[in-house]
Scaffold this motif. Structure first.
Motif, PDB file in Angstrom:
ATOM      1  N   LEU A   1       0.716  -1.384  -0.061  1.00  9.98           N
ATOM      2  CA  LEU A   1       0.032  -0.048   0.050  1.00  9.98           C
ATOM      3  C   LEU A   1       0.852   1.159  -0.044  1.00  9.98           C
ATOM      4  O   LEU A   1       1.762   1.340   0.920  1.00  9.98           O
ATOM      5  CB  LEU A   1      -0.989  -0.086   1.235  1.00  9.98           C
TER       6      LEU A   1
ATOM      7  N   ALA B   1      -2.886   0.241  -3.932  1.00  5.99           N
ATOM      8  CA  ALA B   1      -2.708  -1.196  -3.751  1.00  5.99           C
ATOM      9  C   ALA B   1      -2.176  -2.038  -4.860  1.00  5.99           C
ATOM     10  O   ALA B   1      -2.575  -1.844  -6.024  1.00  5.99           O
ATOM     11  CB  ALA B   1      -3.903  -1.859  -3.060  1.00  5.99           C
TER      12      ALA B   1
ATOM     13  N   PHE C   1      -8.155  -6.298  -4.188  1.00  6.83           N
ATOM     14  CA  PHE C   1      -8.537  -5.038  -3.668  1.00  6.83           C
ATOM     15  C   PHE C   1     -10.042  -4.980  -3.906  1.00  6.83           C
ATOM     16  O   PHE C   1     -10.612  -4.443  -2.868  1.00  6.83           O
ATOM     17  CB  PHE C   1      -8.019  -3.891  -4.601  1.00  6.83           C
TER      18      PHE C   1
ATOM     19  N   MET D   1     -11.131  -1.463   3.293  1.00  4.57           N
ATOM     20  CA  MET D   1      -9.997  -0.469   3.369  1.00  4.57           C
ATOM     21  C   MET D   1     -10.264   0.521   4.508  1.00  4.57           C
ATOM     22  O   MET D   1     -11.343   0.858   4.670  1.00  4.57           O
ATOM     23  CB  MET D   1      -9.617   0.050   2.006  1.00  4.57           C
TER      24      MET D   1
ATOM     25  N   ARG E   1     -13.431   4.689  -3.004  1.00  7.18           N
ATOM     26  CA  ARG E   1     -12.713   3.782  -3.663  1.00  7.18           C
ATOM     27  C   ARG E   1     -12.695   3.886  -5.285  1.00  7.18           C
ATOM     28  O   ARG E   1     -13.802   3.892  -5.636  1.00  7.18           O
ATOM     29  CB  ARG E   1     -12.674   2.581  -3.195  1.00  7.18           C
TER      30      ARG E   1
ATOM     31  N   ASN F   1     -12.076   0.695  -7.911  1.00  7.41           N
ATOM     32  CA  ASN F   1     -11.376  -0.521  -7.702  1.00  7.41           C
ATOM     33  C   ASN F   1     -10.637  -0.865  -9.123  1.00  7.41           C
ATOM     34  O   ASN F   1      -9.646  -1.509  -9.138  1.00  7.41           O
ATOM     35  CB  ASN F   1     -12.698  -1.841  -7.869  1.00  7.41           C
TER      36      ASN F   1
ATOM     37  N   LYS G   1      -7.501   0.328  -8.298  1.00  7.20           N
ATOM     38  CA  LYS G   1      -7.000  -0.292  -6.935  1.00  7.20           C
ATOM     39  C   LYS G   1      -6.484   0.840  -5.928  1.00  7.20           C
ATOM     40  O   LYS G   1      -5.306   0.584  -5.183  1.00  7.20           O
ATOM     41  CB  LYS G   1      -5.800  -1.343  -7.083  1.00  7.20           C
TER      42      LYS G   1
ATOM     43  N   GLN H   1      -5.243  -2.130   4.683  1.00  7.83           N
ATOM     44  CA  GLN H   1      -6.207  -3.290   4.148  1.00  7.83           C
ATOM     45  C   GLN H   1      -6.668  -3.944   5.424  1.00  7.83           C
ATOM     46  O   GLN H   1      -5.886  -4.753   6.027  1.00  7.83           O
ATOM     47  CB  GLN H   1      -5.484  -4.061   3.154  1.00  7.83           C
TER      48      GLN H   1
END
Length: 114
Positions: free
Chosen positions: A4, A24, A29, A34, A71, A73, A76, A97
């Motif tokens: 991270l 990340a 992820f 998180m 976030r 995704n 990540k 995480q």
């Protein structure tokens, strides 16, 4: 193994804004919960905000209404948008995480001062 890497910290005046990012590595992820934590000098490390894989969020009372966690995704990456910053927000901010396995970033310094 997950790495991270936080970025976006710095010096800001009271009332200002910063956005922290945490990138990340690895392939889990999208299913991870998180969190952002912070630690001021001489104090314990505390949870600031967290976000689940279903985009559920929670915040410490001290930052509600001022900070927002999100976030992406595909990238990540988890973000912490910090508005209306106060001197008491000064700390090292850490990405974590939380689930399914515990990993921490190295932290980024945020200093709120005039």
């Amino acid at each position: 193994q997950v790495q991270l890497v936080e970025s976006g910290g710095g010096l800001v005046q009271p009332g200002g804004s910063l956005r922290l990012s945490c990138a990340a590595s690895g392939n889990i992820f999208s299913i991870a919960t998180m969190g952002w934590y912070r630690q001021a000098p001489g104090k314990q490390r505390d949870l600031v905000a967290s976000i689940t894989n279903g985009y559920g969020t929670m915040y410490a009372d001290s930052v509600k209404g001022r900070f927002s966690i999100s976030r992406d995704n595909a990238k990540k990456t988890v973000y912490l948008q910090m508005n209306s910053l106060k001197p008491e927000d000064t700390a090292v901010y850490y990405c974590r995480q939380i689930l399914p396995r515990d990993y921490w970033g190295q932290g980024t310094q945020v200093t709120v001062s005039s």
